[in-house]
Design an enzyme around this catalytic site. Structure first.
Site, mmCIF file in Angstrom:
data_model
loop_
_atom_site.group_PDB
_atom_site.id
_atom_site.type_symbol
_atom_site.label_atom_id
_atom_site.label_comp_id
_atom_site.label_asym_id
_atom_site.label_seq_id
_atom_site.Cartn_x
_atom_site.Cartn_y
_atom_site.Cartn_z
ATOM 1 N N GLY A 19 45.901 32.997 36.040
ATOM 2 C CA GLY A 19 45.746 34.237 36.801
ATOM 3 C C GLY A 19 45.677 33.992 38.301
ATOM 4 O O GLY A 19 45.733 32.850 38.769
ATOM 5 N N VAL A 134 32.874 35.052 36.272
ATOM 6 C CA VAL A 134 33.543 35.801 37.337
ATOM 7 C C VAL A 134 34.154 37.084 36.764
ATOM 8 O O VAL A 134 34.110 38.150 37.382
ATOM 9 C CB VAL A 134 34.640 34.923 37.983
ATOM 10 N N ASN A 136 34.915 40.486 35.099
ATOM 11 C CA ASN A 136 34.053 41.678 35.088
ATOM 12 C C ASN A 136 33.939 42.326 33.711
ATOM 13 O O ASN A 136 34.884 42.230 32.932
ATOM 14 C CB ASN A 136 34.603 42.699 36.095
ATOM 15 N N ASP A 164 30.202 39.171 47.276
ATOM 16 C CA ASP A 164 29.503 40.289 47.917
ATOM 17 C C ASP A 164 28.647 39.763 49.085
ATOM 18 O O ASP A 164 28.586 40.382 50.153
ATOM 19 C CB ASP A 164 28.612 40.988 46.882
ATOM 20 N N HIS A 192 27.044 43.061 40.118
ATOM 21 C CA HIS A 192 28.307 42.973 40.871
ATOM 22 C C HIS A 192 29.104 44.241 40.541
ATOM 23 O O HIS A 192 30.027 44.236 39.718
ATOM 24 C CB HIS A 192 29.100 41.724 40.480
HETATM 25 P P1 NAD Z 1 44.378 38.038 36.512
HETATM 26 O O1 NAD Z 1 44.725 39.173 35.598
HETATM 27 O O2 NAD Z 1 45.323 37.623 37.565
HETATM 28 O O3 NAD Z 1 44.035 36.751 35.661
HETATM 29 C C1 NAD Z 1 43.191 36.791 34.556
HETATM 30 C C2 NAD Z 1 43.737 35.791 33.552
HETATM 31 O O4 NAD Z 1 42.817 35.733 32.476
HETATM 32 C C3 NAD Z 1 45.096 36.187 32.960
HETATM 33 O O5 NAD Z 1 46.028 35.139 33.185
HETATM 34 C C4 NAD Z 1 44.799 36.381 31.476
HETATM 35 O O6 NAD Z 1 45.863 35.947 30.646
HETATM 36 C C5 NAD Z 1 43.561 35.504 31.307
HETATM 37 N N1 NAD Z 1 42.731 35.844 30.153
HETATM 38 C C6 NAD Z 1 42.481 37.058 29.620
HETATM 39 N N2 NAD Z 1 41.708 36.924 28.521
HETATM 40 C C7 NAD Z 1 41.454 35.611 28.380
HETATM 41 C C8 NAD Z 1 40.724 34.851 27.427
HETATM 42 N N3 NAD Z 1 40.116 35.432 26.391
HETATM 43 N N4 NAD Z 1 40.678 33.506 27.573
HETATM 44 C C9 NAD Z 1 41.304 32.904 28.597
HETATM 45 N N5 NAD Z 1 42.040 33.567 29.517
HETATM 46 C C10 NAD Z 1 42.101 34.910 29.416
HETATM 47 O O7 NAD Z 1 42.951 38.448 37.126
HETATM 48 P P2 NAD Z 1 42.194 37.802 38.342
HETATM 49 O O8 NAD Z 1 42.577 38.526 39.594
HETATM 50 O O9 NAD Z 1 42.295 36.336 38.297
HETATM 51 O O10 NAD Z 1 40.700 38.311 38.029
HETATM 52 C C11 NAD Z 1 40.027 37.856 36.888
HETATM 53 C C12 NAD Z 1 38.709 38.598 36.698
HETATM 54 O O11 NAD Z 1 37.850 38.386 37.804
HETATM 55 C C13 NAD Z 1 38.814 40.112 36.568
HETATM 56 O O12 NAD Z 1 37.921 40.516 35.548
HETATM 57 C C14 NAD Z 1 38.334 40.616 37.898
HETATM 58 O O13 NAD Z 1 37.823 41.948 37.812
HETATM 59 C C15 NAD Z 1 37.254 39.631 38.193
HETATM 60 N N6 NAD Z 1 36.817 39.515 39.584
HETATM 61 C C16 NAD Z 1 35.487 39.267 39.785
HETATM 62 C C17 NAD Z 1 35.016 39.085 41.067
HETATM 63 C C18 NAD Z 1 33.557 38.787 41.315
HETATM 64 O O14 NAD Z 1 33.174 38.687 42.487
HETATM 65 N N7 NAD Z 1 32.695 38.625 40.315
HETATM 66 C C19 NAD Z 1 35.891 39.168 42.153
HETATM 67 C C20 NAD Z 1 37.236 39.404 41.926
HETATM 68 C C21 NAD Z 1 37.702 39.568 40.616
HETATM 69 C C1 LMR Z 2 35.798 42.549 43.646
HETATM 70 O O1 LMR Z 2 34.612 42.651 43.949
HETATM 71 O O2 LMR Z 2 36.677 42.342 44.489
HETATM 72 C C2 LMR Z 2 36.224 42.680 42.194
HETATM 73 O O3 LMR Z 2 35.135 42.484 41.340
HETATM 74 C C3 LMR Z 2 36.861 44.017 41.960
HETATM 75 C C4 LMR Z 2 37.417 44.150 40.548
HETATM 76 O O4 LMR Z 2 37.167 45.224 39.947
HETATM 77 O O5 LMR Z 2 38.102 43.237 40.077
#
Ligand code: NAD
Ligand code: LMR
Length: 331
Positions: A19, A134, A136, A164, A192
């Site tokens: 991802g 990480v 959500n 954040d 978060h």
């Molecule tokens: P993305 O969709 O680009 O990548 C996520 C990857 O996870 C995909 O390649 C998908 O195939 C894989 N995946 C899904 N289910 C899986 C599983 N069971 N096992 C292994 N891999 C799996 O998304 P991203 O932009 O990399 O974001 C990932 C997550 O992080 C999202 O949930 C997003 O909301 C969250 N996020 C959290 C924060 C934070 O501060 N906590 C910040 C940004 C994004």
């Molecule tokens: C962020 O804080 O940028 C992400 O958690 C937002 C999201 O919903 O993926």
């Protein structure tokens, strides 16, 4: 002179490794920016089967990076293989929120993922594995993971609120016309999510109180707090995708502070232990102090004003409700 021996490699597992966050995170890990310039790594990369072809391209790029610290790269769709002997697990992969999905639907989709990964970690990971969730809803996914990994100390499982924290630091520095490195006393409380409480009521910039410059409590309530609470949504609106570069940077900061220690107070979502009246059973972001060697403590003794207490209670109420919704799905 005695010969310098390099430390044993750290086994670092990343889920969702094909991802966008992982794509920004891998160079930080491989270059030594996170665990140190002398720390070798074995990378364990986990993806779901449809994403394995894309993951093989990412692996080619890691190899082509010719990073001296990377000793091996493994790719798999089996959590029992990916988490085997893991010292660090970065849980990025999650079911994405689709248009029209409520938070409850997102919880229901993610529960089986974090249940299966908790069980696998429990079985095969290093007993002292350090986990950062990480994907959500990160705090509640961490709670689910911990529930299904009873042999891993709950304190070794954390969720990411450093993004954040960094967003708050950057906005304070901008308002105070100073560098982020001169800002102290910022922290994130709670979930978060858009109920998080970015707290700058005791913050200073180059030793000066920031509250008056931020418009006092009224200015915080109308400007700074909603800006930080909604920053993730604003990035999604602008980019059409969620934050990836800044999220990866925050994961690096979180792990570096935790593993190597940090003289500053930082924010991490960790198991509530009753501090500040937050009930046990949820993962809650607190101000923490990280001590070198992989331990941290929740900062104690902060005298919370009424303004802060109201926000902290609201984000706690959201986490208690998420916990109840998740527990109902366990049956
Ligand atoms: P993305 O969709 O680009 O990548 C996520 C990857 O996870 C995909 O390649 C998908 O195939 C894989 N995946 C899904 N289910 C899986 C599983 N069971 N096992 C292994 N891999 C799996 O998304 P991203 O932009 O990399 O974001 C990932 C997550 O992080 C999202 O949930 C997003 O909301 C969250 N996020 C959290 C924060 C934070 O501060 N906590 C910040 C940004 C994004
Ligand atoms: C962020 O804080 O940028 C992400 O958690 C937002 C999201 O919903 O993926």
């Amino acid at each position: 002179m005695p010969a310098m021996t390099s430390p044993a490699p750290l086994n670092v597992c990343i889920t969702g490794a094909a991802g966008q966050i992982s794509y920004s995170l891998l160079p930080l890990l491989c270059s030594g920016h996170v665990f140190g310039p002398d720390q070798p790594l074995n990378l364990h990369l986990l993806e779901i089967p449809p994403a394995l072809p894309a993951l093989s391209g990412v692996v080619m790029e890691v190899i082509d990076g010719a990073y001296p610290l990377v000793k091996s790269v493994m790719q798999t769709s089996d959590p029992n293989v990916a988490f085997r002997a893991a010292h660090v697990a970065i849980l990025v992969g999650a079911f994405p929120r689709r248009a029209g999905m409520e938070r409850k639907d997102l919880l229901a989709k993610n529960l089986p993922i974090f249940k299966a990964q908790g069980q696998a970690l429990n079985q095969v990971a290093n007993r002292d594995v350090k986990v950062v969730v990480v994907g959500n809803p990160a705090n509640t996914n961490a709670m689910v993971l911990s529930h299904f990994a009873p042999d891993i100390a709950p304190a070794n499982i954390t969720a990411l609120t450093r993004l954040d924290h960094n967003r708050a630091l950057a906005q304070v520095a901008k308002r105070m016309d100073t560098s982020v490195s001169d800002v102290r006393g910022v922290c994130i409380w709670g979930n978060h999510s858009s109920t998080q409480y970015p707290d700058v009521t005791r913050a200073t910039a180059s030793g000066k109180e920031v509250l008056p410059k931020m418009g006092g409590f009224g200015g915080l309530a109308e400007g700074f707090i909603p800006l930080i609470q909604k920053r993730g949504a604003a990035v999604i609106q602008a980019r059409g995708m969620s934050s990836a570069m800044s999220a990866a940077n925050a994961i690096g900061d979180h792990l570096r502070s935790w593993m190597l220690g940090d003289s500053r107070i930082v924010s991490m979502a960790v198991p509530a232990d009753g501090s500040y009246g937050i009930r046990k059973g949820v993962y809650f972001s607190f101000p923490v102090r990280c001590v070198r060697g992989g331990s941290y403590e929740i900062v104690q003794g902060i005298d919370l004003d009424e303004f802060s207490r109201k926000y902290i209670d609201a984000t706690a109420a959201e986490l208690y409700a998420e916990r109840e919704e998740a527990l109902a799905l366990f049956e």
